[in-house]
Design an enzyme around this catalytic site. Structure first.
Site, PDB file in Angstrom:
ATOM      1  N   PRO A   2       0.841  -1.214   0.000  1.00  0.00           N
ATOM      2  CA  PRO A   2       0.000   0.000   0.000  1.00  0.00           C
ATOM      3  C   PRO A   2       0.872   1.259   0.000  1.00  0.00           C
ATOM      4  CG  PRO A   2      -0.666  -1.536   1.727  1.00  0.00           C
ATOM      5  CD  PRO A   2       0.640  -2.026   1.183  1.00  0.00           C
ATOM      6  N   GLU A   3       0.650   2.136  -0.964  1.00  0.00           N
ATOM      7  CA  GLU A   3       1.344   3.421  -0.986  1.00  0.00           C
ATOM      8  C   GLU A   3       0.369   4.489  -0.504  1.00  0.00           C
ATOM      9  OE1 GLU A   3       4.454   4.434  -3.394  1.00  0.00           O
ATOM     10  OE2 GLU A   3       4.513   2.599  -4.574  1.00  0.00           O
TER      11      GLU A   3
END
Ligand SMILES: [Zn+2]
Length: 270
Positions: A2-3
């Site tokens: 997840p960014e």
């Protein structure tokens, strides 16, 4: 992994379900994630009302009168709001139960995520000394230009430094540098002020677009198999080594910078 856009999408997805709600209990199915889960999560959080769901870098902050729960999704973490009767899966490590009959469930197969606690008025050490948020007015080309003077590191490595700006991970750094026409190998200190203005604008544009796209999958947060939306269909260079550049047709190249695979087009990026 997840960014920032996935974390922001998660924040927007869970906030309407837990803000203003009272925590009725916390279930920890293991004592640690990446780090030990501090005792305050069990002793101070129950009984508190969640005042907001905020984001700083890739941390989600849930402030209460007794302190703030900090949550990081790590490599593989996922948060969902579910009815408390939903069967528990193998990697469902934490449930925070609310007076609505729902739980905020943290699922993390690889356990690089984190659940931490910050006392009122304090700043957790992980949040100290980090750079501005990329989507605020505190971040612009002048910040990049000023901090980069005299720096010989590759501009992509510089852009991914959390002390410069937070939350610009490998995918978004690669794509923003392509959109700005800047070779990721170029020394950060040799990039002009004008080109940094363009780069900062592209970082904002690409992150905002990815967040907008994630917003279309928010309903998944209530589905047992829901997962936040990712932004993989429209990449120009990231993960495309050897494929034709979508602008000029030359093959996309890959080089290792700061120990990260870095994708670029030698024709479009100078
Ligand atoms: Zn090209």
């Amino acid at each position: 992994m997840p960014e920032l856009p996935e974390v922001e999408t998660t924040r927007r997805g869970i906030a309407p379900h837990i803000v203003g709600r009272r925590v009725t209990g916390v279930v920890l199915r293991r004592p640690d994630l990446r780090w030990p889960i501090p005792p305050e999560i069990s002793t101070l959080l129950p009984g508190q009302v969640i005042e907001a769901v905020e984001r700083r870098a890739k941390y989600l902050l849930m402030p209460t009168a007794a302190g703030t729960a900090l949550l990081h999704l790590g490599m593989s973490g996922m948060l969902r709001v579910l009815p408390e009767t939903t069967p528990i899966g193998k990697h469902d490590h934490v449930d925070i139960a609310f007076d609505t009959g729902n739980v905020l469930r943290f699922t993390d197969p690889r356990r690089f995520g984190a659940l931490l606690w910050q006392m009122p008025g304090e700043t957790h050490e992980l949040l100290e000394g980090i750079g501005p948020e990329p989507l605020t007015d505190d971040f612009d080309g002048d910040v990049l230009w000023r901090l980069s003077r005299g720096r010989s590191a590759a501009v992509k490595t510089f852009l991914m430094d959390n002390a410069v700006v937070v939350g610009v991970g490998n995918i978004y750094a690669s794509e923003a540098l392509f959109a700005a026409g800047i070779d990721p190998r170029r020394a950060a200190g040799k990039v002009s002020r004008e080109r940094y203005a363009r780069l900062a604008a592209e970082v904002k544009r690409i992150l905002a677009y990815a967040i907008d796209r994630g917003g279309t999958t928010l309903r998944d947060f209530l589905a047992p198999d829901g997962a936040p939306g990712y932004f993989f269909q429209e990449l120009f260079v990231y993960g495309r080594a050897g494929d034709a550049c979508k602008i000029c047709g030359h093959p996309v190249r890959v080089v290792t910078l700061g120990q990260r695979a870095s994708f670029y087009c030698a024709t479009c990026q100078k």
